[in-house]
Design a protein around this motif. Structure first.
Motif, PDB file in Angstrom:
ATOM      1  N   ILE A  53       0.838  -1.203   0.000  1.00  0.00           N
ATOM      2  CA  ILE A  53       0.000   0.000   0.000  1.00  0.00           C
ATOM      3  C   ILE A  53       0.874   1.254   0.000  1.00  0.00           C
ATOM      4  N   ARG A  54       1.988   1.221   0.715  1.00  0.00           N
ATOM      5  CA  ARG A  54       2.909   2.373   0.689  1.00  0.00           C
ATOM      6  C   ARG A  54       3.405   2.622  -0.733  1.00  0.00           C
ATOM      7  N   ASN A  55       3.659   1.554  -1.458  1.00  0.00           N
ATOM      8  CA  ASN A  55       4.171   1.651  -2.822  1.00  0.00           C
ATOM      9  C   ASN A  55       3.080   2.029  -3.816  1.00  0.00           C
ATOM     10  N   ASN A  56       1.875   1.489  -3.610  1.00  0.00           N
ATOM     11  CA  ASN A  56       0.791   1.686  -4.569  1.00  0.00           C
ATOM     12  C   ASN A  56      -0.531   1.508  -3.823  1.00  0.00           C
ATOM     13  N   GLY A  57      -1.287   2.572  -3.676  1.00  0.00           N
ATOM     14  CA  GLY A  57      -2.536   2.529  -2.922  1.00  0.00           C
ATOM     15  C   GLY A  57      -3.704   1.890  -3.646  1.00  0.00           C
ATOM     16  N   ARG A  58      -3.493   1.476  -4.889  1.00  0.00           N
ATOM     17  CA  ARG A  58      -4.588   0.845  -5.641  1.00  0.00           C
ATOM     18  C   ARG A  58      -4.901  -0.525  -5.037  1.00  0.00           C
ATOM     19  N   VAL A  59      -6.190  -0.764  -4.767  1.00  0.00           N
ATOM     20  CA  VAL A  59      -6.636  -2.054  -4.242  1.00  0.00           C
ATOM     21  C   VAL A  59      -7.917  -2.461  -4.950  1.00  0.00           C
ATOM     22  N   GLU A  60      -8.259  -3.718  -4.784  1.00  0.00           N
ATOM     23  CA  GLU A  60      -9.561  -4.231  -5.183  1.00  0.00           C
ATOM     24  C   GLU A  60     -10.140  -4.928  -3.969  1.00  0.00           C
ATOM     25  N   VAL A  61     -11.446  -4.797  -3.764  1.00  0.00           N
ATOM     26  CA  VAL A  61     -12.089  -5.402  -2.605  1.00  0.00           C
ATOM     27  C   VAL A  61     -13.316  -6.185  -3.041  1.00  0.00           C
ATOM     28  N   ALA A  62     -13.653  -7.195  -2.237  1.00  0.00           N
ATOM     29  CA  ALA A  62     -14.835  -8.013  -2.495  1.00  0.00           C
ATOM     30  C   ALA A  62     -15.253  -8.687  -1.197  1.00  0.00           C
ATOM     31  N   GLU A  63     -16.512  -9.070  -1.114  1.00  0.00           N
ATOM     32  CA  GLU A  63     -16.975  -9.863   0.025  1.00  0.00           C
ATOM     33  C   GLU A  63     -16.299 -11.224  -0.048  1.00  0.00           C
ATOM     34  N   CYS A  64     -16.058 -11.824   1.125  1.00  0.00           N
ATOM     35  CA  CYS A  64     -15.445 -13.144   1.149  1.00  0.00           C
ATOM     36  C   CYS A  64     -15.781 -13.836   2.462  1.00  0.00           C
ATOM     37  N   ASP A  65     -15.373 -15.116   2.551  1.00  0.00           N
ATOM     38  CA  ASP A  65     -15.503 -15.829   3.819  1.00  0.00           C
ATOM     39  C   ASP A  65     -14.160 -15.737   4.550  1.00  0.00           C
TER      40      ASP A  65
END
Length: 126
Positions: A53-65
């Protein structure tokens, strides 16, 4: 408020995918809380997630177990690391949402790693 933020923040687990410098995706399931228009989670301060995250703040998120098996659509977002006050706020929200298990987990983490051994992360959905 964005319905994706509500849906993802109200779930028990969130699959957060961060990206290495070479673009390789690294998915990790985390506990999640919603705070206004942001999704918050906490992690070990020197973890790979934090470095990515320090290097690149791009993320993807999804619901999960709890194992990280995705159970919903993927949504892009931007992550940022929180300061000490923001991290403590995140810990309090997680303790409140996850009850006794959250409080025990936070206590164990603080005893093992000290007060600065974990950090809060905020995600804003794109």
């Amino acid at each position: 408020m964005d319905s994706d933020t509500v849906r993802l923040g109200d779930g028990k687990y969130l699959l957060v995918t961060t990206f290495k410098r070479d673009g390789t995706a690294v998915p990790t399931p985390v506990w999640v809380v919603r705070d206004g228009t942001e999704l918050l989670f906490w992690t070990v301060a020197n973890s790979g997630k934090v470095k990515r995250i320090r290097n690149n703040g791009r993320v993807e998120v999804a619901e999960c177990d709890f194992r990280g098996a995705k159970s919903g659509p993927t949504t892009p977002g931007t992550a940022r690391l929180l300061d000490a006050d923001g991290s403590e706020h995140t810990r309090r929200l997680i303790q409140r949402k996850y009850g006794i298990v959250g409080r025990i987990t936070m206590l164990g983490s603080r005893l093992r790693r000290g007060p600065n051994g974990t950090i809060g992360v905020a995600i804003t959905l794109d």
